[in-house]
Design a protein around this motif. Structure first.
Motif, PDB file in Angstrom:
ATOM      1  N   ASP A  75       4.291 -53.696 -39.482  1.00 48.96           N
ATOM      2  CA  ASP A  75       5.801 -54.057 -38.884  1.00 48.96           C
ATOM      3  C   ASP A  75       5.303 -54.827 -37.514  1.00 48.96           C
ATOM      4  OD1 ASP A  75       8.457 -52.318 -39.427  1.00 48.96           O
ATOM      5  OD2 ASP A  75       8.507 -53.202 -37.420  1.00 48.96           O
ATOM      6  N   PHE A  76       6.653 -55.724 -37.320  1.00 51.15           N
ATOM      7  CA  PHE A  76       6.407 -56.664 -36.093  1.00 51.15           C
ATOM      8  C   PHE A  76       6.733 -55.728 -34.851  1.00 51.15           C
ATOM      9  CE2 PHE A  76      10.863 -56.751 -36.011  1.00 51.15           C
ATOM     10  CZ  PHE A  76      11.479 -57.987 -35.836  1.00 51.15           C
ATOM     11  N   SER A  77       7.377 -54.714 -34.896  1.00 55.42           N
ATOM     12  CA  SER A  77       7.809 -53.822 -33.908  1.00 55.42           C
ATOM     13  C   SER A  77       6.644 -53.042 -33.408  1.00 55.42           C
ATOM     14  CB  SER A  77       8.893 -52.802 -34.209  1.00 55.42           C
ATOM     15  OG  SER A  77       8.908 -51.968 -33.119  1.00 55.42           O
ATOM     16  N   ALA A  78       6.196 -53.160 -32.057  1.00 55.97           N
ATOM     17  CA  ALA A  78       4.973 -52.263 -31.693  1.00 55.97           C
ATOM     18  C   ALA A  78       5.303 -50.939 -31.742  1.00 55.97           C
ATOM     19  CB  ALA A  78       4.605 -52.651 -30.086  1.00 55.97           C
ATOM     20  N   GLU A  79       6.645 -50.477 -31.386  1.00 55.95           N
ATOM     21  CA  GLU A  79       6.722 -49.104 -31.397  1.00 55.95           C
ATOM     22  C   GLU A  79       6.874 -48.520 -32.937  1.00 55.95           C
ATOM     23  OE1 GLU A  79       7.953 -46.234 -29.079  1.00 55.95           O
ATOM     24  OE2 GLU A  79       6.376 -47.436 -28.246  1.00 55.95           O
ATOM     25  N   ALA A  80       7.242 -49.218 -33.834  1.00 56.53           N
ATOM     26  CA  ALA A  80       7.136 -48.795 -35.254  1.00 56.53           C
ATOM     27  C   ALA A  80       5.699 -48.543 -35.687  1.00 56.53           C
ATOM     28  CB  ALA A  80       8.029 -49.827 -36.074  1.00 56.53           C
ATOM     29  N   VAL A  81       4.894 -49.440 -35.306  1.00 52.94           N
ATOM     30  CA  VAL A  81       3.405 -49.557 -35.411  1.00 52.94           C
ATOM     31  C   VAL A  81       3.054 -48.256 -34.836  1.00 52.94           C
ATOM     32  CG1 VAL A  81       1.223 -50.415 -35.046  1.00 52.94           C
ATOM     33  CG2 VAL A  81       3.166 -51.975 -36.117  1.00 52.94           C
ATOM     34  N   ARG A  82       3.054 -47.890 -33.746  1.00 53.90           N
ATOM     35  CA  ARG A  82       2.697 -46.686 -33.063  1.00 53.90           C
ATOM     36  C   ARG A  82       3.101 -45.585 -33.782  1.00 53.90           C
ATOM     37  NH1 ARG A  82       4.377 -42.878 -30.162  1.00 53.90           N
ATOM     38  NH2 ARG A  82       6.465 -43.726 -30.240  1.00 53.90           N
ATOM     39  N   ILE A  83       4.370 -45.414 -34.053  1.00 48.96           N
ATOM     40  CA  ILE A  83       4.852 -44.120 -34.661  1.00 48.96           C
ATOM     41  C   ILE A  83       4.027 -43.834 -35.983  1.00 48.96           C
ATOM     42  CG2 ILE A  83       7.098 -43.352 -35.621  1.00 48.96           C
ATOM     43  CD1 ILE A  83       8.771 -44.905 -33.413  1.00 48.96           C
ATOM     44  N   THR A  84       4.238 -45.094 -36.869  1.00 46.19           N
ATOM     45  CA  THR A  84       3.486 -44.900 -38.323  1.00 46.19           C
ATOM     46  C   THR A  84       2.025 -44.590 -38.109  1.00 46.19           C
ATOM     47  OG1 THR A  84       5.227 -46.342 -39.188  1.00 46.19           O
ATOM     48  CG2 THR A  84       3.245 -46.147 -40.308  1.00 46.19           C
ATOM     49  N   ARG A  85       1.341 -45.228 -37.107  1.00 49.83           N
ATOM     50  CA  ARG A  85      -0.139 -44.869 -36.893  1.00 49.83           C
ATOM     51  C   ARG A  85      -0.211 -43.415 -36.496  1.00 49.83           C
ATOM     52  NH1 ARG A  85      -2.150 -49.987 -33.399  1.00 49.83           N
ATOM     53  NH2 ARG A  85      -2.698 -51.416 -35.327  1.00 49.83           N
ATOM     54  N   GLU A  86       0.801 -42.879 -35.764  1.00 50.53           N
ATOM     55  CA  GLU A  86       0.581 -41.343 -35.568  1.00 50.53           C
ATOM     56  C   GLU A  86       0.787 -40.567 -36.654  1.00 50.53           C
ATOM     57  OE1 GLU A  86       3.260 -40.277 -32.313  1.00 50.53           O
ATOM     58  OE2 GLU A  86       2.164 -41.409 -30.707  1.00 50.53           O
ATOM     59  N   LYS A  87       1.820 -40.844 -37.495  1.00 47.73           N
ATOM     60  CA  LYS A  87       2.135 -40.272 -38.653  1.00 47.73           C
ATOM     61  C   LYS A  87       1.097 -40.218 -39.838  1.00 47.73           C
ATOM     62  CE  LYS A  87       7.074 -40.500 -38.515  1.00 47.73           C
ATOM     63  NZ  LYS A  87       8.257 -40.903 -39.545  1.00 47.73           N
ATOM     64  N   THR A  88       0.183 -41.099 -39.757  1.00 46.53           N
ATOM     65  CA  THR A  88      -0.727 -41.487 -40.890  1.00 46.53           C
ATOM     66  C   THR A  88      -2.241 -41.437 -40.276  1.00 46.53           C
ATOM     67  OG1 THR A  88      -1.042 -43.970 -40.511  1.00 46.53           O
ATOM     68  CG2 THR A  88       0.714 -43.128 -42.214  1.00 46.53           C
ATOM     69  N   ALA A  89      -2.539 -41.012 -39.024  1.00 43.16           N
ATOM     70  CA  ALA A  89      -3.548 -40.757 -38.264  1.00 43.16           C
ATOM     71  C   ALA A  89      -4.701 -39.959 -39.354  1.00 43.16           C
ATOM     72  CB  ALA A  89      -3.527 -40.223 -37.101  1.00 43.16           C
ATOM     73  N   HIS A  90      -4.177 -38.843 -39.825  1.00 48.01           N
ATOM     74  CA  HIS A  90      -4.993 -38.003 -40.841  1.00 48.01           C
ATOM     75  C   HIS A  90      -5.381 -38.707 -42.365  1.00 48.01           C
ATOM     76  CE1 HIS A  90      -0.721 -37.503 -42.236  1.00 48.01           C
ATOM     77  NE2 HIS A  90      -1.272 -36.846 -43.228  1.00 48.01           N
ATOM     78  N   LEU A  91      -5.027 -39.920 -42.379  1.00 50.23           N
ATOM     79  CA  LEU A  91      -5.078 -40.488 -43.712  1.00 50.23           C
ATOM     80  C   LEU A  91      -6.110 -41.807 -43.652  1.00 50.23           C
ATOM     81  CD1 LEU A  91      -1.240 -40.557 -44.979  1.00 50.23           C
ATOM     82  CD2 LEU A  91      -3.240 -38.795 -45.732  1.00 50.23           C
ATOM     83  N   SER A  92      -7.429 -41.338 -43.970  1.00 49.68           N
ATOM     84  CA  SER A  92      -8.403 -42.185 -43.623  1.00 49.68           C
ATOM     85  C   SER A  92      -8.267 -43.665 -44.653  1.00 49.68           C
ATOM     86  CB  SER A  92      -9.887 -41.787 -43.925  1.00 49.68           C
ATOM     87  OG  SER A  92      -9.926 -41.483 -45.240  1.00 49.68           O
ATOM     88  N   HIS A  93      -7.538 -43.616 -45.459  1.00 56.06           N
ATOM     89  CA  HIS A  93      -7.395 -44.667 -46.720  1.00 56.06           C
ATOM     90  C   HIS A  93      -6.034 -45.723 -46.058  1.00 56.06           C
ATOM     91  CE1 HIS A  93      -4.512 -41.846 -48.397  1.00 56.06           C
ATOM     92  NE2 HIS A  93      -4.151 -42.882 -48.868  1.00 56.06           N
ATOM     93  N   VAL A  94      -5.421 -45.436 -44.826  1.00 57.59           N
ATOM     94  CA  VAL A  94      -4.025 -45.955 -44.602  1.00 57.59           C
ATOM     95  C   VAL A  94      -4.525 -46.679 -43.183  1.00 57.59           C
ATOM     96  CG1 VAL A  94      -1.818 -45.758 -43.805  1.00 57.59           C
ATOM     97  CG2 VAL A  94      -2.650 -44.318 -45.506  1.00 57.59           C
TER      98      VAL A  94
END
Length: 197
Positions: A75-94
């Motif tokens: 995403d081009f939004s830094a906040e969107a990237v931060r939120i999605t990284r938090e949600k997927t932090a447990h997924l090593s393939h993402v």
């Protein structure tokens, strides 16, 4: 990032600063139904690699992650990237990246493998016609032979929209290497699926 995109970036960052889910993607019936329709229209249960540009707050990202061995969301939004990284932090393939498209589209082989599926979900409103044609070309070039591009967009008008839904899908449809495989449409949404030929 182009100078013209800076106000748009600020706009999206302000939306995410006010809420971690500005479009209510977790709870709205439209979004829940859209994710179910996307699941239903995809031709394969599993993919080796998926690219999801414009991932927003990552709700669809979580769903796509269950269907592949490797996924890049951006995403081009830094906040969107931060939120999605938090949600997927447990997924090593993402992996989740901040990218401004089309100019930062990931390079084949260097940034990502040829992918089986690219998903444009609620993304293409924010591109003018030349950039939309470029996005279609970049997607076609990034897909593995027989890979699929899915686009799903709300049909109703809103202030931020640069292109109406049907014309943006027609720009994708015009690409010589993309052949339409399936379509779903109702009064709210248009979902198209193309296969790379």
């Amino acid at each position: 990032m182009r100078a013209a995109q800076l106000p748009a970036t600020r706009h999206f960052d302000q939306l995410y600063a006010a809420s971690d889910d500005p479009w209510k993607t977790r709870d709205s019936w439209y979004e829940q139904r859209k994710r179910a329709l996307v699941e239903a229209i995809l031709p394969r249960q599993q993919c080796s690699a998926i690219f999801e540009p414009g991932c927003g707050s990552g709700e669809l990202t979580l769903q796509l992650a269950a269907r592949c061995q490797w996924l890049m969301a951006s995403d081009f939004s830094a906040e969107a990237v931060r939120i999605t990284r938090e949600k997927t932090a447990h997924l090593s393939h993402v992996q989740v990246r901040r990218q401004s498209l089309p100019e930062q589209w990931p390079a084949a082989e260097h940034d990502m493998p040829a992918v089986d599926l690219i998903v444009f979900s609620e993304l293409c409103y924010y591109f003018d016609a030349p950039n939309m044609a470029e996005m279609a070309a970049l997607a076609a070039a990034s897909l593995s032979p027989g890979g699929h591009l899915l686009a799903c967009h709300w049909k109703k008008d809103f202030d931020d929209r640069l292109l109406a839904t049907r014309p943006m899908h027609q720009l994708i449809d015009a690409h010589a290497r993309l052949k339409r495989q399936a379509c779903y449409e109702d009064e709210d949404i248009l979902i198209d699926l193309w296969r790379r030929i």
